[in-house]
Scaffold this motif. Structure first.
Motif, short mmCIF file in Angstrom:
data_model
loop_
_atom_site.label_atom_id
_atom_site.label_comp_id
_atom_site.label_asym_id
_atom_site.label_seq_id
_atom_site.Cartn_x
_atom_site.Cartn_y
_atom_site.Cartn_z
N ASN A 1 51.18 22.22 -26.29
CA ASN A 1 52.09 21.56 -27.57
C ASN A 1 52.01 20.07 -27.09
OD1 ASN A 1 52.60 23.70 -29.15
ND2 ASN A 1 54.13 24.23 -27.29
N GLN A 2 52.00 19.27 -28.04
CA GLN A 2 52.17 17.68 -27.88
C GLN A 2 53.62 17.43 -27.00
OE1 GLN A 2 52.13 14.59 -30.89
NE2 GLN A 2 54.06 14.22 -30.49
N ASP A 3 54.81 18.14 -27.48
CA ASP A 3 55.88 17.76 -26.89
C ASP A 3 56.44 18.98 -26.11
OD1 ASP A 3 56.43 15.46 -28.48
OD2 ASP A 3 56.51 16.78 -30.07
N PRO A 4 57.15 18.74 -25.20
CA PRO A 4 57.56 19.55 -24.09
C PRO A 4 58.44 20.84 -24.74
CG PRO A 4 58.79 17.65 -23.78
CD PRO A 4 57.82 17.55 -24.76
N LEU A 5 58.23 21.76 -23.82
CA LEU A 5 59.08 23.14 -24.25
C LEU A 5 60.47 22.84 -24.22
CD1 LEU A 5 58.85 26.15 -24.71
CD2 LEU A 5 58.90 26.41 -22.29
N PRO A 6 61.41 22.98 -25.17
CA PRO A 6 62.80 22.73 -25.21
C PRO A 6 63.45 23.51 -24.11
CG PRO A 6 62.37 23.04 -27.44
CD PRO A 6 60.81 23.50 -26.58
N GLN A 7 64.26 22.93 -23.33
CA GLN A 7 65.12 23.57 -22.45
C GLN A 7 65.38 24.90 -22.44
OE1 GLN A 7 66.00 22.26 -19.28
NE2 GLN A 7 67.01 24.40 -18.83
N LYS A 8 65.99 25.28 -23.87
CA LYS A 8 66.70 26.67 -24.03
C LYS A 8 65.50 27.77 -24.24
CE LYS A 8 67.77 26.18 -28.92
NZ LYS A 8 68.98 26.27 -29.66
N TYR A 9 64.49 27.29 -24.17
CA TYR A 9 62.87 28.36 -24.32
C TYR A 9 62.33 28.49 -23.05
CZ TYR A 9 64.33 28.08 -29.35
OH TYR A 9 64.90 28.09 -30.43
N THR B 1 48.90 34.24 -26.22
CA THR B 1 48.22 33.66 -25.03
C THR B 1 48.31 34.80 -23.77
OG1 THR B 1 48.88 31.21 -25.52
CG2 THR B 1 48.08 31.56 -23.26
N LEU B 2 49.41 35.41 -23.57
CA LEU B 2 49.52 36.47 -22.88
C LEU B 2 48.57 37.60 -23.13
CD1 LEU B 2 53.43 36.29 -21.86
CD2 LEU B 2 51.45 36.01 -20.55
N ALA B 3 48.48 38.05 -24.41
CA ALA B 3 47.67 38.95 -24.89
C ALA B 3 46.40 38.70 -24.60
CB ALA B 3 47.95 39.22 -26.34
N LEU B 4 45.74 37.30 -24.77
CA LEU B 4 44.63 37.20 -24.62
C LEU B 4 44.27 37.25 -23.07
CD1 LEU B 4 44.38 34.05 -27.10
CD2 LEU B 4 43.27 36.25 -27.32
N PRO C 1 58.05 31.62 -17.32
CA PRO C 1 58.11 31.43 -16.10
C PRO C 1 57.02 30.91 -15.19
CG PRO C 1 58.31 33.69 -16.70
CD PRO C 1 58.18 32.96 -18.04
N ASP C 2 55.88 31.33 -15.73
CA ASP C 2 54.62 31.12 -14.89
C ASP C 2 53.95 29.80 -15.53
OD1 ASP C 2 54.99 33.28 -13.70
OD2 ASP C 2 53.99 34.69 -15.11
N ARG C 3 54.77 29.07 -16.27
CA ARG C 3 54.17 27.86 -16.97
C ARG C 3 52.76 27.92 -17.33
NH1 ARG C 3 57.40 22.99 -14.73
NH2 ARG C 3 59.14 24.01 -14.19
N ILE C 4 52.62 28.74 -18.47
CA ILE C 4 51.07 28.97 -19.03
C ILE C 4 51.02 27.82 -20.10
CG2 ILE C 4 51.04 31.43 -18.28
CD1 ILE C 4 51.18 31.94 -21.29
N ILE C 5 52.13 27.14 -20.50
CA ILE C 5 52.12 26.02 -21.40
C ILE C 5 51.58 24.83 -20.43
CG2 ILE C 5 53.06 24.45 -22.97
CD1 ILE C 5 54.93 26.75 -23.72
N GLU C 6 50.37 24.38 -20.56
CA GLU C 6 49.86 23.00 -19.91
C GLU C 6 48.86 22.31 -20.47
OE1 GLU C 6 47.57 24.39 -16.47
OE2 GLU C 6 47.04 26.05 -17.26
#
Lengths: 333, 333
Positions: B55-63, B41-44, B68-73
């Protein structure tokens, strides 16, 4: 190019000029030490040299698979060597009793990656940038065009892998991964190595971990974690001193913990402490120094006389002071 | 050269030809899945594309440190994409609810390293030889001359590292180490990544480990190890399902153990079992199959109805039978 290639050439010339070798390592040898020793000894033998490997202390169980032909052996009494090569030993003293027995030699080569190395050899290759001595041996063998056989690749991969915490320590360089890739391409048996080194521990260690998880303590808002290893814990669990390697990481890795400490009973009134810090703001070597010990910022230790509970109280208080100072410094900034 | 470069060219052409992208991954995403998604996604975005990650499920805590910019949305309702790219998802179903919402797109690209991948995309790059999808994304980006920035190097390194068990699984190839070395050279923050991913776990997991070490059982001459995770163990320790990842390795790694099993209470009369084998002679997927489950030779699982103790008895008996058969086969040979 730096001076390193010159020193490598000097080492290779020295190796080519001699016939009988003893490759020695430090007391309580680890994976990098024995991996480096064994790979170098095998390379020398492949070149028709008379070479053996020797350490004061026995090969730890989990590295025995690296030496199926038992080339690590005590030399016959009175045996003399043209050339002695010390690998991974920061000081001559670290060789232990082996050092005394190899005094009578023409030349001593010293190959190591510890910054603190005292340059005790006739030729010294000390490269503190390298995360393992095995990586230096790899470079030496490549530069000298020695064949790197599968068993040698196993030994070198084990050294590179164990001294980088499986390629995790921040000291791991791009070159380290490239060396590892080349060793796997040359036949290093990744399945066997990782099974023996990382995925196998004696039942006694599981019992020690039960003890650890049942008894560890958290204090100061979970920022300090510690546990005790008493002599009776070893007797009861059947564990040996080698089984304690890495135990401290189990409490260090708990999220809120900043400083982890293991108290190990040496004598009823003598305690060895190991300290780990997870914050670059907390330098545990200054804590260890207060008790006559030393180490690095992230890992340090000391041996402290006194009643166990009193030692514990003083050490925890010293850790607390450093944490409080850190907190104040942060608040001021 | 194989057909892979051609498929890579086809993927790059498809990316160049479109403007809006959604990069999707599987349910319960792991390090390889989110590392691959985020890097791509960053490359695009660097190429001026309109791209997001979902993703259907949230990003696990450790990842979370990777985003940091919350591009998963979650995309706005009704948002359409020219191109949807699925990474690390073996089947369309594995995308979960995300799959339904991205049905309306011009083209679906499928990039994955699972052998079982069903080729559900319009263009499919499935390379089972690669130990991680992140390694494929790295190759794609290099082939397409996309810049690999430091944050992208972090994401890709995390994917490569986690899906190889920190470069330990036998599937790790020489090329994998070279990719890792290049990512570190490009600025992957090894200290941060390894601290977040490997050296940090919540206190609740330490409590689960206390439970594990206090209650695990060995049977059949220490060749079978098992423990139970009841719902009350989660309540009592404050642990979540994600905290159980890798727990089974703690009993698997005990030397004499050949088969390890975790029994997890799903409902009072429904038990999920996870099985691990340390011997190539013992195929745990055949054991799981007896209970309607499946998996691989070394790792398998099943979900079994019935009273807990009865399930335990039947499973342990099934493991015992396989171990006895193995022993007999060995004796005959």
């Amino acid at each position: 190019m730096s001076s390193q290639p010159k020193i490598i050439r000097k080492l290779i010339e020295s190796i080519r000029a001699h016939q009988t070798f003893c490759v020695v390592g430090h007391m309580r040898p680890d994976g990098d030490c024995v991996g480096s020793q064994l790979a170098l000894t095998l390379a020398l033998r492949n070149e028709g040299k008379d070479a053996l490997c020797w350490n004061q202390d026995p090969l730890p169980q989990k590295y025995r698979f690296l030496d199926p032909d038992r080339i690590i052996e005590q030399p016959k009494a009175g045996k003399k060597f043209d050339c002695v090569i010390a690998t991974d030993a920061a000081t001559f003293d670290r060789l232990g009793s082996v050092g005394e027995c190899v005094q009578d030699r023409q030349v001593l080569l010293n190959i190591d990656h510890h910054e603190s190395n005292t340059r005790y050899g006739d030729v010294n290759w000390v490269s503190a940038k390298s995360p393992s001595t095995a990586e230096l041996i790899y470079r030496l063998l490549r530069a000298g065009r020695f064949a790197i056989t599968k068993p040698m690749a196993d030994c070198l991969f084990t050294g590179v892998s164990t001294d980088t915490g499986s390629f995790q320590y921040p000291t791991t360089r791009p070159a380290t991964y490239h060396v590892a890739g080349d060793l796997v391409a040359r036949g290093a048996n990744l399945a066997l190595i990782c099974d023996e080194v990382y995925q196998s521990y004696p039942l006694s260690r599981a019992r020690l971990l039960k003890h650890l998880y049942s008894t560890f303590r958290l204090t100061d808002n979970n920022r300090i974690a510690y546990f005790w290893l008493k002599k009776k814990d070893f007797t009861r669990t059947g564990a040996e001193s080698a089984d304690t390697e890495g135990l401290i990481d189990h409490i260090r890795d708990i999220e809120p913990v900043i400083v982890a400490c293991v108290f190990e009973e040496v004598e009823p009134e003598l305690t060895r402490i190991s300290l780990r810090s997870k914050s670059h703001l907390v330098n545990v070597s200054t804590i260890a120094a207060q008790f006559g010990g030393g180490g690095h910022s992230a890992a340090a230790g000391a041996t402290i006389p006194g009643k166990p509970l009193s030692v514990q109280r003083r050490v925890v208080a010293a850790i607390r002071r450093v944490l409080q100072e850190t907190h104040q410094t942060q608040c001021k900034n």
